[in-house]
Design a protein around this motif. Structure first.
Motif, PDB file in Angstrom:
ATOM      1  N   GLY A 256       0.813  -1.208   0.000  1.00  0.00           N
ATOM      2  CA  GLY A 256       0.000   0.000   0.000  1.00  0.00           C
ATOM      3  C   GLY A 256       0.845   1.255   0.000  1.00  0.00           C
ATOM      4  N   VAL A 281      -6.617  -1.275  -8.336  1.00  0.00           N
ATOM      5  CA  VAL A 281      -6.414  -0.846  -6.946  1.00  0.00           C
ATOM      6  C   VAL A 281      -7.772  -0.676  -6.287  1.00  0.00           C
ATOM      7  CG1 VAL A 281      -5.358   0.872  -5.432  1.00  0.00           C
ATOM      8  CG2 VAL A 281      -4.312   0.390  -7.651  1.00  0.00           C
ATOM      9  N   ALA A 283      -9.624   0.952  -2.708  1.00  0.00           N
ATOM     10  CA  ALA A 283      -9.435   1.829  -1.557  1.00  0.00           C
ATOM     11  C   ALA A 283     -10.776   2.151  -0.917  1.00  0.00           C
ATOM     12  CB  ALA A 283      -8.739   3.121  -1.987  1.00  0.00           C
ATOM     13  N   LEU A 308      -5.093   7.112  -7.847  1.00  0.00           N
ATOM     14  CA  LEU A 308      -4.702   6.634  -6.522  1.00  0.00           C
ATOM     15  C   LEU A 308      -3.191   6.478  -6.394  1.00  0.00           C
ATOM     16  CD1 LEU A 308      -7.390   3.936  -5.640  1.00  0.00           C
ATOM     17  CD2 LEU A 308      -7.057   6.158  -4.550  1.00  0.00           C
ATOM     18  N   ILE A 318      -5.813   2.862   0.793  1.00  0.00           N
ATOM     19  CA  ILE A 318      -5.651   1.724  -0.109  1.00  0.00           C
ATOM     20  C   ILE A 318      -5.659   0.437   0.715  1.00  0.00           C
ATOM     21  CG2 ILE A 318      -4.094   0.587  -1.737  1.00  0.00           C
ATOM     22  CD1 ILE A 318      -3.115   3.400  -2.548  1.00  0.00           C
TER      23      ILE A 318
END
Length: 577
Positions: A256, A281, A283, A308, A318
């Motif tokens: 992360g 990803v 989050a 991100l 994340i």
């Protein structure tokens, strides 16, 4: 070489294990894979004693306490440092125990119900999450100075816990600082937030450390954000796969953290950043879940992943990602190549970078950097050059690259066997892995020891290098040492990485560092470089990041932040106000 007594070693290839820049720690002769703690109960946490090996994090500096250079080894290294540098104290300064430091009382209560079991206000845990590991962080923690503390530290077990913690933070008016391995060198995890917040909740992702799924067909893995480098490699190893991402902070930093800071890894060419290894990803934001579709590539507008990547925790926490993995390399070939000067070596590196050979390692050290790493005699620049593959021998690729180096005056020693490196290359690798521990010792010896990195195009590099070195030396005065290496290279330019060593009077560290940082950073931007290539922006680089980015983009980033975090509680002060 400084730090020879440190119990942190580069592990040479054994079977299908990797060499390169990978760091494994060794206790009693056996590799130990750190694993994060199960929680804060009894003071156990990832930054103290929460590793399965029983190893304890160094509370004031880099890495683990049992690897700190101390005692007779520290005194011997101090004498060697004075001989090599011409400055430095005879005895290292002793750290102030965190337990003896005066810490502000927490301003926030523990959250109610089940969340309370995930959280702590225990003093040493709060102190352990108060700093990253920048030069100033180490100076402050060494002396028991904790100007900014989290009020509560949380250790979520599941992604749903993260969402509940963000909701609680909103309820009590707290800022939230996402926390991975705590290895930021730019103030990225420091809980320094505006007074409008009632307090700070630091969310340590260390329990989210599992490889959840492996797609061997597509060669990808779904991995939780809190998995450290050794932890995720441990879980990938039975499948014969590897992420093959080894930053210098490998033993502690997390997936992360790599994503949030756009970290640079093992490969010196082509796949240089974590960006290149990402499929999707996921989050958690105050506005809800952020999940991108898993794809090998897409042209569907601006990428949600790209927003991100490098967001440094300001848009969301994340929690996991699908990343590209690969079979472990079986074939390797490497050499250390000497050049008469750093600029001559740079010309050779440019030829290699523009040849489409894509070496895994292509790191050029100037004569001073090579000497400090034990890889040179101080008269020659040294290029650490290497190729690797899981599929085919790579000696032929190395031969072509060496021919390009020879055309620019490069010379090397014949290796004992095909695919093996030489003494200089091995010395550099060992020094690379030990350097954070050596840096901490130098700080205790009254040496300003810091690094900064950037990137610039090849046509600007000679003038750029002269300007940045000159400005840094002028700010520090004599005596000082400013050396440079290439951490990564591209067809259109290198990523120069500078090391600074200078004497400093106790109590004057911050002023002297700020003078150096201002001069070096101003010179970097004026000469055409970027304020950072892979260390991220954090709080330390913020003024120059503001100057570097176009204002319309800054306005767009502020709008995105307002959409997902309207209260501005996620890592306030980083990237935008």
């Amino acid at each position: 070489m400084l730090g020879q007594e440190v119990r942190v070693v580069a592990v040479e290839p054994v079977g299908d294990e990797v060499a390169g820049d990978v760091l494994l720690t060794v206790q009693h002769g056996e590799p130990q894979i750190p694993r994060r703690a199960e929680g804060p109960a009894g003071g156990r946490w990832a930054g103290q004693d929460g590793v399965m090996t029983g190893r304890v994090r160094n509370p004031w500096g880099w890495g683990f306490a049992d690897a700190v250079i101390d005692g007779a080894a520290a005194r011997a290294a101090a004498a060697e440092a004075r001989w090599l540098l011409g400055f430095g104290a005879e005895e290292p300064e002793q750290p102030v125990p965190a337990a003896a430091a005066r810490l502000a009382e927490p301003r926030l209560p523990l959250p109610p119900g089940r969340l309370a079991e995930l959280c702590t206000r225990e003093s040493t845990v709060r102190a352990g999450h108060a700093h990253g590991r920048s030069y100033l962080d180490v100076v402050r923690a060494l002396r028991g100075r904790y100007d900014h503390l989290p009020d509560v530290v949380a250790f979520p077990r599941y992604e749903a816990d993260v969402a509940e913690l963000l909701a609680w933070a909103e309820l009590v008016g707290a800022a939230v600082v996402p926390y991975g391995g705590g290895t930021s060198v730019v103030g990225g995890v420091e809980p320094r937030v505006p007074d409008r917040f009632a307090g700070v909740l630091t969310v340590d992702l260390g329990r989210l450390d599992r490889v959840l799924e492996i797609d061997a067909v597509s060669r990808a893995a779904r991995i939780q954000a809190g998995a450290s480098g050794p932890r995720l490699e441990e879980q990938l190893r039975p499948s014969g796969l590897t992420l093959r991402f080894y930053p210098q902070s490998f033993e502690l930093s997390t997936l992360g953290g790599w994503l949030a800071t756009r970290a640079g890894g093992h490969f010196a060419t082509r796949l240089t950043h974590i960006d290149d290894l990402v499929e999707s990803v996921r989050a958690i934001t105050p506005a809800g879940q952020w999940q991108s579709r898993r794809l090998p590539g897409s042209g569907a507008g601006p990428s949600p992943d790209r927003m991100l990547l490098g967001s440094e925790g300001i848009l969301g926490v994340i929690t996991e990602a699908w990343v590209r993995v690969r079979p472990r390399p079986r074939f390797r070939a490497s050499r250390a190549v000497r050049f008469s000067s750093f600029l001559a070596g740079a010309d050779a590196v440019r030829a290699v970078a523009q040849s489409d050979l894509d070496p895994a390692n292509c790191r050029l050290l100037d004569p001073l950097e090579a000497a400090q790493a034990g890889s040179g005699d101080g008269r020659h620049a040294v290029l650490v050059l290497g190729f690797e593959s899981a599929d085919h021998p790579v000696d032929g690729w190395l031969d072509i690259a060496l021919a390009l180096c020879a055309a620019h005056g490069g010379r090397w020693d014949a290796a004992a066997a095909s695919g093996s490196g030489d003494t200089a290359e091995g010395a550099w690798r060992s020094a690379f892995l030990q350097m954070p521990y050596v840096r901490d010792l130098l700080i205790r010896l009254g040496v300003l020891s810091d690094t900064f990195e950037t990137a610039v195009t090849w046509d600007q590099f000679p003038g750029f290098h002269a300007a940045v070195v000159g400005a840094t030396r002028a700010a520090l005065g004599e005596p000082c040492r400013v050396s440079c290496r290439f951490s990564h290279v591209y067809p259109d330019g290198p990523a120069p990485y500078f090391t600074v060593l200078a004497p400093v009077t106790r109590g004057a560290e911050e002023e002297r560092w700020h003078d150096m940082k201002q001069a070096a950073s101003d010179a970097i931007l004026a000469a055409g470089g970027t304020i950072t290539h892979h260390h991220a922006v954090g709080r330390d680089h913020r003024p120059w990041y503001d100057a570097q980015r176009p204002e319309p983009f800054a306005a767009a980033l502020r709008a995105a932040k307002n959409a997902v975090d309207p209260a501005g509680r996620l890592n306030p002060g980083v990237l935008i106000d």
